[in-house]
Design a protein around this motif. Structure first.
Motif, short mmCIF file in Angstrom:
data_model
loop_
_atom_site.label_atom_id
_atom_site.label_comp_id
_atom_site.label_asym_id
_atom_site.label_seq_id
_atom_site.Cartn_x
_atom_site.Cartn_y
_atom_site.Cartn_z
N LEU A 106 182.47 28.55 96.41
CA LEU A 106 183.17 28.76 95.15
C LEU A 106 182.27 29.37 94.09
O LEU A 106 182.63 30.35 93.44
N CYS A 107 181.08 28.78 93.88
CA CYS A 107 180.18 29.27 92.83
C CYS A 107 178.84 28.56 93.01
O CYS A 107 178.65 27.77 93.93
N ALA A 108 177.91 28.84 92.11
CA ALA A 108 176.61 28.17 92.12
C ALA A 108 176.68 26.91 91.28
O ALA A 108 177.50 26.78 90.36
N ASP A 109 175.78 25.96 91.59
CA ASP A 109 175.78 24.70 90.85
C ASP A 109 175.47 24.90 89.37
O ASP A 109 175.96 24.17 88.51
N LEU A 110 174.65 25.90 89.04
CA LEU A 110 174.35 26.14 87.63
C LEU A 110 175.58 26.61 86.87
O LEU A 110 175.73 26.31 85.67
N VAL A 111 176.49 27.33 87.55
CA VAL A 111 177.75 27.72 86.91
C VAL A 111 178.62 26.50 86.66
O VAL A 111 179.25 26.37 85.60
N VAL A 112 178.64 25.57 87.62
CA VAL A 112 179.40 24.34 87.45
C VAL A 112 178.88 23.56 86.25
O VAL A 112 179.65 23.08 85.41
N VAL A 164 183.93 33.69 110.01
CA VAL A 164 183.94 34.53 108.82
C VAL A 164 183.77 33.65 107.59
O VAL A 164 184.43 32.61 107.47
N GLY A 165 182.88 34.04 106.72
CA GLY A 165 182.68 33.33 105.46
C GLY A 165 182.57 34.32 104.32
O GLY A 165 182.29 35.50 104.53
N CYS A 166 182.81 33.86 103.11
CA CYS A 166 182.72 34.75 101.95
C CYS A 166 182.54 33.92 100.69
O CYS A 166 182.69 32.70 100.69
N ALA A 167 182.19 34.61 99.62
CA ALA A 167 182.15 34.00 98.30
C ALA A 167 183.49 34.19 97.63
O ALA A 167 184.13 35.24 97.76
N LEU A 191 184.29 24.07 102.26
CA LEU A 191 183.98 24.60 100.93
C LEU A 191 182.48 24.47 100.70
O LEU A 191 181.89 23.42 100.97
N GLY A 192 181.85 25.53 100.21
CA GLY A 192 180.42 25.53 100.00
C GLY A 192 180.06 25.81 98.56
O GLY A 192 180.86 26.32 97.78
N VAL A 193 178.84 25.45 98.21
CA VAL A 193 178.31 25.70 96.88
C VAL A 193 176.86 26.15 97.02
O VAL A 193 176.13 25.65 97.88
N MET A 194 176.47 27.13 96.23
CA MET A 194 175.09 27.61 96.21
C MET A 194 174.22 26.67 95.38
O MET A 194 174.59 26.32 94.25
N ALA A 195 173.08 26.28 95.89
CA ALA A 195 172.15 25.40 95.17
C ALA A 195 170.97 26.23 94.69
O ALA A 195 170.16 26.70 95.49
N ARG A 196 170.89 26.43 93.39
CA ARG A 196 169.81 27.21 92.79
C ARG A 196 169.00 26.42 91.77
O ARG A 196 168.04 26.94 91.21
N LEU A 197 169.38 25.18 91.50
CA LEU A 197 168.69 24.40 90.47
C LEU A 197 167.38 23.81 90.96
O LEU A 197 166.60 23.33 90.17
N PHE A 250 182.17 18.94 98.35
CA PHE A 250 181.78 20.14 99.08
C PHE A 250 181.27 19.75 100.47
O PHE A 250 180.47 18.82 100.61
N GLU A 251 181.72 20.47 101.48
CA GLU A 251 181.25 20.19 102.84
C GLU A 251 179.91 20.86 103.14
O GLU A 251 179.17 20.40 104.01
N VAL A 252 179.59 21.95 102.44
CA VAL A 252 178.38 22.72 102.72
C VAL A 252 177.64 22.99 101.42
O VAL A 252 178.25 23.34 100.40
N VAL A 253 176.33 22.82 101.46
CA VAL A 253 175.45 23.20 100.35
C VAL A 253 174.49 24.26 100.88
O VAL A 253 173.80 24.04 101.89
N VAL A 254 174.46 25.41 100.22
CA VAL A 254 173.62 26.54 100.65
C VAL A 254 172.42 26.63 99.71
O VAL A 254 172.58 26.89 98.52
N LEU A 255 171.23 26.40 100.25
CA LEU A 255 170.01 26.57 99.48
C LEU A 255 169.72 28.06 99.35
O LEU A 255 169.47 28.74 100.35
N ASP A 256 169.77 28.56 98.13
CA ASP A 256 169.70 30.01 97.91
C ASP A 256 168.28 30.42 97.58
O ASP A 256 167.85 30.35 96.42
N HIS A 257 167.52 30.86 98.59
CA HIS A 257 166.18 31.40 98.36
C HIS A 257 166.20 32.90 98.16
O HIS A 257 165.16 33.51 97.97
#
Length: 493
Positions: A33-39, A10-13, A367-373, A387-394
């Motif tokens: 937690l959030c997207a890198d652009l928010v950070v 199970v995973g979630c934002a 812990l993951g973070v969305m990569a949109r940059l 962060f243990e996981v980086v999610v490339l958000d296409h």
């Protein structure tokens, strides 16, 4: 509970109602937690609010934001405002990402410096950065690599409001720089006015030769950077060169170039050099001096101060976010959650070292973070912060599989696991996405069991309907890395 019964992860934002630690304690395997652009945005806003002391707001005037090209006047140019005793807080841009440049520019910086001396950018990439900075109201400045005439001619077509020449040691170097800038400007005898970016260069309706010459000689900030002891000794002669608008000090480089044991007298020498620049009636700029705040530097006469860069802002903000989300190593919550180990060199990892295996067999959390940059440098920085996981958000970011390869490499280099959230359940796109080396696929908008089965089948047999032999067990084991894949489904809101 249903997922646990069926032995599913199970995973979630993360959301405001529940802390990430509580979500992980309840059984979630991955919490983003959030997207890198928010950070980056939060870090940039926090930095500008700290640098611009609230108590000094009424005592100091800041340079006005960059206006639109149609409304822009000569008096609104950065150099014109600095000459009228206005101040500018600046940041370097090293990520080379237009979205990151816009976020930093909109955080409250009056100017941003595109670094072509130590940064990875090029002139083609600089066009998008200049547009992003200008759209957010920041004045773009370019630090060129050297006094190369060919480079200056091309750089002056970008529409930047200032140039910084690094490693200036003599007055002759400063004089040659000013001369070359004037010659390289449109309407000079070295070139014409029909360059590809001349529209970005001409900032008002007037386009006559006299206007362009005036714009080149008066409205472009020409700064020379002093960064070693030779330049510091000749700063008086450098400041007196006709056409030099600003002397820009790099204190860290100055300290590195000084002889061992002479660092104590460097601060006194820098104070003397600053006084000589002001006595020559030149603008004073520089990077933040260690031990001095931005407010102290502005009070000492500095007109422009570079306090940080997008790389530093992103790294610091990400580290703070991870530190707040993870419990301390000591205390009542210490040891309650086991974190996923590093995924360094995932291409050569054994099956039991992949993300899905670690999450299932070891009851670890991530812990993951969305990569949109779309910036490999940003992905590496975020991954290095914890962060243990980086999610490339296409799905909500730019869908660029070629760029995703660089992001996966950067993430793996930093030791994090990389997942890919595709834009939709499209067989052709999914087949291509499976070739770039991500450790997991997240497919959005799954609404039925049939769609879930289709995703699993496509991931197990990426070459389906193209090669009949791809269904054989030998071909699957040899060509398809399906054992490394994870299949996650994000239901629509």
């Amino acid at each position: 509970a249903l997922a646990s019964q069926h032995r599913k992860l199970v995973g979630c934002a993360a959301h405001a109602r529940t802390a990430p630690f509580e979500l992980l304690s309840r059984g979630h395997s991955v919490v983003t937690l959030c997207a890198d652009l928010v950070v980056l945005r939060e870090g940039a806003h926090r930095h500008t609010s700290e640098m611009k002391n609230e108590r000094q707001t009424g005592q100091r005037q800041w340079a006005a934001p960059l206006e639109s090209a149609r409304a822009r006047l000569a008096s609104s140019a950065l150099v014109s405002q600095l000459r009228r005793q206005k101040k500018a807080l600046a940041s370097f841009l090293h990520l080379g990402d237009a979205l990151a440049a816009e976020i930093v520019s909109s955080a409250g910086f009056e100017a941003v410096v595109l670094d072509h001396e130590q940064g990875p950018g090029d002139l083609l990439n600089a066009v998008s950065l200049v547009h992003a900075a200008a759209a957010a109201g920041a004045h773009p400045i370019l630090r060129v690599p050297s006094n190369d005439p060919a480079y200056l001619r091309r750089a002056l077509q970008l529409g930047v409001e200032g140039l910084i020449l690094p490693l200036t040691e003599t007055a002759d170097q400063a004089r040659d720089f000013v001369k070359m800038v004037r010659k390289s400007f449109p309407s000079s005898h070295m070139r014409g006015t029909g360059g590809p970016a001349s529209a970005a260069l001409r900032q008002t309706a007037a386009s006559s030769s006299q206007y362009l010459q005036r714009r080149g000689s008066e409205l472009l900030l020409k700064a020379v950077q002093v960064e070693n002891m030779a330049g510091l000794a000749a700063v008086k002669e450098i400041a007196e060169v006709d056409g030099v608008d600003m002397v820009f000090f790099a204190p860290v480089e100055l300290a590195a170039s000084s002889d061992r044991g002479q660092e104590a007298g460097l601060e006194t020498a820098l104070w003397t050099a600053e006084a000589e620049v002001k006595s020559a009636k030149r603008l004073l700029g520089g990077m933040l001096v260690p031990g001095r705040s931005a407010d102290q530097m502005f009070a000492a006469g500095y007109d422009l101060v570079c306090t940080t860069s997008d790389v530093i802002l992103l790294r610091a903000a990400a580290e703070n976010m991870v530190r707040e989300a993870k419990p301390p190593s000591t205390g009542p919550k210490a040891g309650l959650i086991r974190w996923v180990a590093s995924g360094r060199q995932p291409k050569f990892a054994k099956n039991d070292e992949t993300l899905v295996t670690r999450l299932k067999s070891r009851q670890a959390r991530a812990l993951g973070v969305m990569a949109r940059l779309a910036s490999p440098a940003a992905a590496e920085l975020v991954a290095q912060t914890g962060f243990e996981v980086v999610v490339l958000d296409h799905s909500r970011g730019a869908e660029d599989l070629l760029g995703a390869v660089g992001l996966i490499h950067a993430t793996a280099r930093a030791g994090a696991h990389c997942l890919l959230r595709v834009s939709a359940l499209h067989p052709a796109n999914l087949r291509r996405a499976l070739q770039i080396g991500a450790e997991g696929i997240i497919v959005p908008n799954i609404e039925s069991v049939e769609q879930a089965h289709e995703v699993v089948q496509l991931c197990l047999y990426p070459s389906r309907n193209f090669q009949a032999e791809s269904h054989t067990s030998e071909a699957r084991l040899k060509n398809q890395p399906f054992r490394r894949m994870d299949f996650s489904f994000a239901p629509p809101l």
